[in-house]
Enzyme design. Structure first.
Site, PDB file in Angstrom:
ATOM      1  N   ARG A 145      45.513  13.730  75.291  1.00 32.77           N
ATOM      2  CA  ARG A 145      44.490  12.813  75.829  1.00 32.77           C
ATOM      3  C   ARG A 145      43.965  11.577  75.255  1.00 32.77           C
ATOM      4  O   ARG A 145      43.845  10.559  75.777  1.00 32.77           O
ATOM      5  CB  ARG A 145      43.415  13.932  76.691  1.00 32.77           C
ATOM      6  CG  ARG A 145      42.760  12.994  77.650  1.00 32.77           C
ATOM      7  CD  ARG A 145      41.582  14.212  78.443  1.00 32.77           C
ATOM      8  NE  ARG A 145      40.768  14.701  77.728  1.00 32.77           N
ATOM      9  CZ  ARG A 145      39.942  15.434  78.090  1.00 32.77           C
ATOM     10  NH1 ARG A 145      39.936  15.975  78.979  1.00 32.77           N
ATOM     11  NH2 ARG A 145      38.956  16.156  77.161  1.00 32.77           N
TER      12      ARG A 145
ATOM     13  N   LYS B 157      38.674   8.971  78.819  1.00 29.87           N
ATOM     14  CA  LYS B 157      37.644   9.339  78.042  1.00 29.87           C
ATOM     15  C   LYS B 157      36.877   8.235  77.099  1.00 29.87           C
ATOM     16  O   LYS B 157      37.417   8.327  76.015  1.00 29.87           O
ATOM     17  CB  LYS B 157      37.958  10.886  77.349  1.00 29.87           C
ATOM     18  CG  LYS B 157      36.527  11.698  77.320  1.00 29.87           C
ATOM     19  CD  LYS B 157      37.122  12.904  77.244  1.00 29.87           C
ATOM     20  CE  LYS B 157      36.080  13.652  76.888  1.00 29.87           C
ATOM     21  NZ  LYS B 157      34.863  14.007  77.658  1.00 29.87           N
TER      22      LYS B 157
ATOM     23  N   GLU C 269      33.443  14.350  90.576  1.00 29.80           N
ATOM     24  CA  GLU C 269      33.338  15.387  89.603  1.00 29.80           C
ATOM     25  C   GLU C 269      31.915  15.492  89.478  1.00 29.80           C
ATOM     26  O   GLU C 269      30.720  14.898  90.031  1.00 29.80           O
ATOM     27  CB  GLU C 269      34.212  14.873  88.175  1.00 29.80           C
ATOM     28  CG  GLU C 269      33.805  13.777  87.907  1.00 29.80           C
ATOM     29  CD  GLU C 269      34.363  13.426  86.455  1.00 29.80           C
ATOM     30  OE1 GLU C 269      35.094  14.258  85.851  1.00 29.80           O
ATOM     31  OE2 GLU C 269      34.479  12.097  86.122  1.00 29.80           O
TER      32      GLU C 269
END
Ligand code: PXG
Length: 288
Positions: free
Chosen positions: A50, A149, A182
């Site tokens: 990721r 992220k 989220e």
């Protein structure tokens, strides 16, 4: 505490970054939050993958290979004598000038911090959380992908401040369409008629590593699970609800926006998933 900083292990007091680093000036960089359980790093490969994808998306060339990052992460844990803890891996764009131009930043900085983790108190898992929906919307993924992220967390931080003002530890953030994206630092799941549902990344969610683990565990437990567009109404009227994240693991939610969810106690499927997750983290992982 020993910190990994650009290829060296340095004391915490010596672990310094330039005021010209674009990670500081612009939030230009990417990071991962990873857990160490009983000497095993949980899903290290997935976290590093990721990180690579986040870096690719912002056109940042990682200065270390996956194998080098894995070894540096393990070594940071070893040097700090840790067997359980929280690892923060950060890659900044590096030192540039006062303009945006990332191409002037030639050396990205790699920072690895391995530390103890402040866990949520056990009563949150036993009794469940009361959460709220906050006014700040999740950034439209067409403007900046929620799957990256990045070091720029102001969108989530505004959500967190609003949650705190309402006396809640976590909060739901809606996307610009009004669907649930989220929480500020956790993914969300609801259970409706025996089915586990969670918003897709296209709705503004991060592809959480814990979220992915839960989707796999659900299949193993024989509980149907899928991505779905969810409204606040769906969550208010859900049978069960829980949040997932590296720090929080799996935490039940029993109240949302003043409405009781299900029986007002952590639900049976949530508890099965929570137990299965706790078992999984004890047996899976990369030995440091
Ligand atoms: N959504 C967002 C926006 C996150 O920041 C998650 C979901 C869960 O993803 P993982 O891969 O952890 O299952 C996160 C988690 C913390 C902390 O201190 C957590 C995150 C970021 C910053 C701090 O718990 N990311």
């Amino acid at each position: 505490m020993k910190i990994f900083l650009d290829g060296k292990f340095v004391d915490e007091a010596e672990a310094k970054i330039s005021v010209f680093d674009h990670g500081l000036l612009y939030g230009d960089g990417v990071f991962e939050g990873i857990r160490l359980y009983g000497g095993n790093i949980f899903r290290l490969e997935e976290h590093l993958e990721r990180l690579e994808l986040s870096a690719k998306a912002i056109m940042l060339d990682l200065p270390m290979t996956r194998a080098q990052l894995a070894e540096a992460t393990c070594e940071t844990c070893r040097r700090n004598g840790l067997t359980d803890g929280y690892i923060r891996l950060v890659v900044t764009r590096g030192i540039g000038d006062l303009g945006l131009a990332p191409w002037l930043c030639v050396n990205p900085s790699v920072i690895i911090i391995a530390s103890k983790i402040a866990l949520y108190p056990p009563e949150h898992y036993e009794n469940g959380l009361a959460i709220v929906t906050v006014p700040t919307r999740r950034i439209n993924p067409a403007a900046f992908p929620s799957t990256v992220k990045s070091l720029n967390y102001l969108n989530n931080i505004l959500g967190k401040i609003e949650a705190h003002q309402f006396g809640a530890l976590e909060a739901i953030m809606l996307n610009d369409q009004g669907y649930i994206a989220e929480c500020t630092a956790d993914n969300i799941f609801i259970i409706h008629r025996g089915e586990i549902l969670t918003p897709a990344a296209s709705q503004g969610a991060l592809k959480g590593i814990t979220r992915d683990t839960i989707l796999n565990l659900a299949a193993e437990l024989g509980v149907p699970a899928r991505e779905a567009n969810l409204t606040r109404y769906d969550a208010w009227c859900a049978d069960e609800c829980f949040l997932t994240g590296t720090g929080a693991e799996v935490v039940p939610v029993v109240k949302l926006d003043g409405r009781q969810i299900g029986t007002g106690k952590p639900g049976p499927i949530t508890l099965r998933v929570l137990e299965a997750f706790r078992k999984r983290v004890r047996v899976e992982g990369t030995r440091i």
